[in-house]
Write a protein that holds these residues in place. Structure first.
Motif, PDB file in Angstrom:
ATOM      1  N   VAL A  27      92.894   7.897   2.736  1.00  0.00           N
ATOM      2  CA  VAL A  27      92.954   9.048   3.642  1.00  0.00           C
ATOM      3  C   VAL A  27      94.393   9.533   3.786  1.00  0.00           C
ATOM      4  O   VAL A  27      94.665  10.740   3.784  1.00  0.00           O
ATOM      5  CB  VAL A  27      92.370   8.683   5.021  1.00  0.00           C
ATOM      6  CG1 VAL A  27      92.587   9.823   6.013  1.00  0.00           C
ATOM      7  CG2 VAL A  27      90.890   8.376   4.902  1.00  0.00           C
ATOM      8  N   ASN A  28      95.341   8.604   3.907  1.00  0.00           N
ATOM      9  CA  ASN A  28      96.745   8.975   4.073  1.00  0.00           C
ATOM     10  C   ASN A  28      97.259   9.754   2.863  1.00  0.00           C
ATOM     11  O   ASN A  28      97.891  10.799   3.009  1.00  0.00           O
ATOM     12  CB  ASN A  28      97.592   7.716   4.274  1.00  0.00           C
ATOM     13  CG  ASN A  28      99.019   8.023   4.661  1.00  0.00           C
ATOM     14  OD1 ASN A  28      99.301   8.449   5.776  1.00  0.00           O
ATOM     15  ND2 ASN A  28      99.945   7.800   3.747  1.00  0.00           N
ATOM     16  N   ILE A  86      98.583  13.713   2.708  1.00  0.00           N
ATOM     17  CA  ILE A  86      99.923  14.044   2.225  1.00  0.00           C
ATOM     18  C   ILE A  86      99.858  15.070   1.101  1.00  0.00           C
ATOM     19  O   ILE A  86     100.814  15.814   0.861  1.00  0.00           O
ATOM     20  CB  ILE A  86     100.657  12.772   1.759  1.00  0.00           C
ATOM     21  CG1 ILE A  86     100.992  11.899   2.972  1.00  0.00           C
ATOM     22  CG2 ILE A  86     101.944  13.101   1.006  1.00  0.00           C
ATOM     23  CD1 ILE A  86     101.615  10.570   2.608  1.00  0.00           C
ATOM     24  N   SER A  87      98.718  15.159   0.419  1.00  0.00           N
ATOM     25  CA  SER A  87      98.606  16.111  -0.687  1.00  0.00           C
ATOM     26  C   SER A  87      98.659  17.557  -0.205  1.00  0.00           C
ATOM     27  O   SER A  87      98.713  18.486  -1.015  1.00  0.00           O
ATOM     28  CB  SER A  87      97.315  15.882  -1.478  1.00  0.00           C
ATOM     29  OG  SER A  87      96.179  16.250  -0.723  1.00  0.00           O
ATOM     30  N   ALA A  90     100.933  16.073  -6.356  1.00  0.00           N
ATOM     31  CA  ALA A  90     100.042  15.916  -5.208  1.00  0.00           C
ATOM     32  C   ALA A  90      98.653  15.407  -5.581  1.00  0.00           C
ATOM     33  O   ALA A  90      97.821  15.176  -4.703  1.00  0.00           O
ATOM     34  CB  ALA A  90      99.903  17.242  -4.469  1.00  0.00           C
ATOM     35  N   THR A  91      98.390  15.229  -6.876  1.00  0.00           N
ATOM     36  CA  THR A  91      97.093  14.681  -7.270  1.00  0.00           C
ATOM     37  C   THR A  91      97.019  13.175  -7.070  1.00  0.00           C
ATOM     38  O   THR A  91      96.007  12.550  -7.411  1.00  0.00           O
ATOM     39  CB  THR A  91      96.778  15.019  -8.744  1.00  0.00           C
ATOM     40  OG1 THR A  91      97.811  14.497  -9.593  1.00  0.00           O
ATOM     41  CG2 THR A  91      96.673  16.528  -8.942  1.00  0.00           C
ATOM     42  N   ALA A  92      98.053  12.592  -6.490  1.00  0.00           N
ATOM     43  CA  ALA A  92      98.072  11.144  -6.232  1.00  0.00           C
ATOM     44  C   ALA A  92      96.823  10.636  -5.498  1.00  0.00           C
ATOM     45  O   ALA A  92      96.340   9.546  -5.813  1.00  0.00           O
ATOM     46  CB  ALA A  92      99.335  10.770  -5.451  1.00  0.00           C
ATOM     47  N   PRO A  93      96.274  11.369  -4.518  1.00  0.00           N
ATOM     48  CA  PRO A  93      95.108  10.835  -3.813  1.00  0.00           C
ATOM     49  C   PRO A  93      93.901  10.582  -4.701  1.00  0.00           C
ATOM     50  O   PRO A  93      93.076   9.716  -4.395  1.00  0.00           O
ATOM     51  CB  PRO A  93      94.791  11.901  -2.755  1.00  0.00           C
ATOM     52  CG  PRO A  93      95.491  13.127  -3.206  1.00  0.00           C
ATOM     53  CD  PRO A  93      96.725  12.620  -3.896  1.00  0.00           C
ATOM     54  N   LEU A  94      93.776  11.309  -5.789  1.00  0.00           N
ATOM     55  CA  LEU A  94      92.669  11.034  -6.702  1.00  0.00           C
ATOM     56  C   LEU A  94      92.818   9.645  -7.310  1.00  0.00           C
ATOM     57  O   LEU A  94      91.850   8.890  -7.432  1.00  0.00           O
ATOM     58  CB  LEU A  94      92.618  12.092  -7.801  1.00  0.00           C
ATOM     59  CG  LEU A  94      92.304  13.518  -7.356  1.00  0.00           C
ATOM     60  CD1 LEU A  94      92.192  14.431  -8.564  1.00  0.00           C
ATOM     61  CD2 LEU A  94      91.026  13.562  -6.539  1.00  0.00           C
ATOM     62  N   ALA A 118      89.319  14.555  -0.499  1.00  0.00           N
ATOM     63  CA  ALA A 118      90.462  14.428  -1.403  1.00  0.00           C
ATOM     64  C   ALA A 118      90.392  15.470  -2.513  1.00  0.00           C
ATOM     65  O   ALA A 118      91.384  16.123  -2.839  1.00  0.00           O
ATOM     66  CB  ALA A 118      90.507  13.026  -2.002  1.00  0.00           C
ATOM     67  N   ALA A 119      89.196  15.653  -3.074  1.00  0.00           N
ATOM     68  CA  ALA A 119      89.037  16.618  -4.160  1.00  0.00           C
ATOM     69  C   ALA A 119      89.292  18.049  -3.678  1.00  0.00           C
ATOM     70  O   ALA A 119      89.949  18.845  -4.360  1.00  0.00           O
ATOM     71  CB  ALA A 119      87.638  16.510  -4.756  1.00  0.00           C
ATOM     72  N   LEU A 120      88.795  18.384  -2.482  1.00  0.00           N
ATOM     73  CA  LEU A 120      88.996  19.730  -1.949  1.00  0.00           C
ATOM     74  C   LEU A 120      90.466  19.998  -1.637  1.00  0.00           C
ATOM     75  O   LEU A 120      90.976  21.107  -1.867  1.00  0.00           O
ATOM     76  CB  LEU A 120      88.147  19.928  -0.687  1.00  0.00           C
ATOM     77  CG  LEU A 120      86.640  20.104  -0.918  1.00  0.00           C
ATOM     78  CD1 LEU A 120      85.903  20.109   0.420  1.00  0.00           C
ATOM     79  CD2 LEU A 120      86.356  21.374  -1.692  1.00  0.00           C
ATOM     80  N   ILE A 121      91.157  19.008  -1.114  1.00  0.00           N
ATOM     81  CA  ILE A 121      92.572  19.185  -0.795  1.00  0.00           C
ATOM     82  C   ILE A 121      93.375  19.426  -2.070  1.00  0.00           C
ATOM     83  O   ILE A 121      94.225  20.318  -2.136  1.00  0.00           O
ATOM     84  CB  ILE A 121      93.116  17.968  -0.029  1.00  0.00           C
ATOM     85  CG1 ILE A 121      92.565  17.960   1.394  1.00  0.00           C
ATOM     86  CG2 ILE A 121      94.641  17.985   0.016  1.00  0.00           C
ATOM     87  CD1 ILE A 121      92.914  16.723   2.179  1.00  0.00           C
ATOM     88  N   VAL A 122      93.113  18.627  -3.082  1.00  0.00           N
ATOM     89  CA  VAL A 122      93.828  18.816  -4.353  1.00  0.00           C
ATOM     90  C   VAL A 122      93.515  20.191  -4.945  1.00  0.00           C
ATOM     91  O   VAL A 122      94.403  20.889  -5.434  1.00  0.00           O
ATOM     92  CB  VAL A 122      93.454  17.699  -5.345  1.00  0.00           C
ATOM     93  CG1 VAL A 122      94.033  17.999  -6.720  1.00  0.00           C
ATOM     94  CG2 VAL A 122      93.985  16.359  -4.839  1.00  0.00           C
TER      95      VAL A 122
END
Length: 308
Positions: A104-105, A109-110, A262-266, A290-294
């Motif tokens: 989530v974090n 951040i993305s 910023a794709t780190a969350p994936l 995560a996918a929507l944010i990216v």
């Protein structure tokens, strides 16, 4: 094919490497937190480790000539970037990992490229487009999905705790815009720039620890936590150097580099699923958010460069 891209392939490679590395580092941070470590300890260990690696590299590659030809303005830019984009950003990041979990974090951040693009438009003159509006809507939906998903740390978390990764996103955005300006307006090398950045962060974080009387907390931290955070620091050293090299490329604009990093969350979501099953939940909502944010930050930042 390269001609159809917004930047040369090397820029994309340099920007994606930090995403992969920063996708994994929160896993180590979460393990360290779960073993009894704290956000200040994590921040200090990371910056000590990567600063040491940079100084050794500078000594080997440049000897006594490191920083010799840099102007006071250039020094000030990267020192400021270190204070905001590293010291304050990492404190918020590690606090976020501890409160809401790694997946989530990292997803929160993305949102950083949204803020970075706005700053780049105002201060660096980079272009924006109507795709920004669509990106903002998608981004907000993604953050809402995260707030309702209740994934992340198995102990639960409150929606207001998303302020920690968002604050980190703002700090990192300011840092990246400062770095882009400094790298393109002077003859500083990526290694010199990243070393100045981390040394400034080290000074701030160490001063904070002393001022708040937190040195005792550091001494009493469980021994196993230091290894986790040192590992995170080593990963961060390579990730930051790659990011600086991308931003320093003539065509490595904030609008191209930031959304890729910023794709780190994936990557974090995948790593957390396999490696943090005992500490975190990676729910369907977390994955969708995560996918929507990216996607949102890509529309906000990369859309203008990719559309005719």
């Amino acid at each position: 094919m390269a001609d159809a891209l917004a930047a040369p392939p090397v820029v994309y490679a340099l920007a994606l490497l930090p995403a992969l590395l920063w996708g994994f580092s929160p896993v180590l941070s979460k393990r360290g937190m779960a073993a009894g470590g704290g956000s200040l300890q994590a921040s200090l260990v990371v910056v000590i480790v990567d600063s040491a690696l940079y100084l050794v590299a500078l000594a080997v590659l440049q000897g006594g000539n490191a920083f010799a030809d840099l102007s006071p303005e250039t020094l000030g830019i990267f020192l400021l970037a270190g204070v905001v984009g590293t010291a304050l950003g990492r404190l918020s990041t590690f606090a976020g990992v501890d409160r809401v979990g790694a997946s989530v974090n990292s997803a929160g951040i993305s949102a950083r490229p949204l803020f970075a693009t706005l700053l780049a438009v105002v201060f660096l003159g980079e272009p924006a487009a109507l795709t920004t509006a669509v990106g903002v809507v998608v981004l907000v939906v993604g953050l809402a999905a995260l707030a309702l998903a209740k994934g992340g740390d198995i102990g639960g978390w409150e929606p207001y705790e998303l302020l920690f990764p968002v604050a980190a996103a703002v700090c990192f955005a300011i840092g990246n815009v400062l770095r882009r300006y400094g790298l393109t307006s002077s003859s500083v090398s990526s290694l010199e720039a990243v070393a100045l950045n981390e040394l400034a962060a080290l000074a701030v974080l160490a001063g904070y620890a002393v001022a708040r009387g937190r040195l005792r907390d550091l001494r009493e931290a469980p021994k196993e936590t230091w290894a986790y955070f040192a590992g995170s620091g080593t990963i961060t050293a390579f990730a930051l150097l790659s990011l600086f090299a991308a931003l320093g490329h003539p065509q490595g604009t904030v609008a191209v580099v930031d959304p890729l990093a910023a794709t780190a969350p994936l990557f974090t979501t995948v790593f957390a699923y396999f490696l943090l099953g005992d500490l975190e939940r990676v729910t369907r909502g977390v994955v969708v958010g995560a996918a929507l944010i990216v996607l949102g930050v890509a529309l906000v930042t990369a859309g203008p460069a990719l559309l005719p």
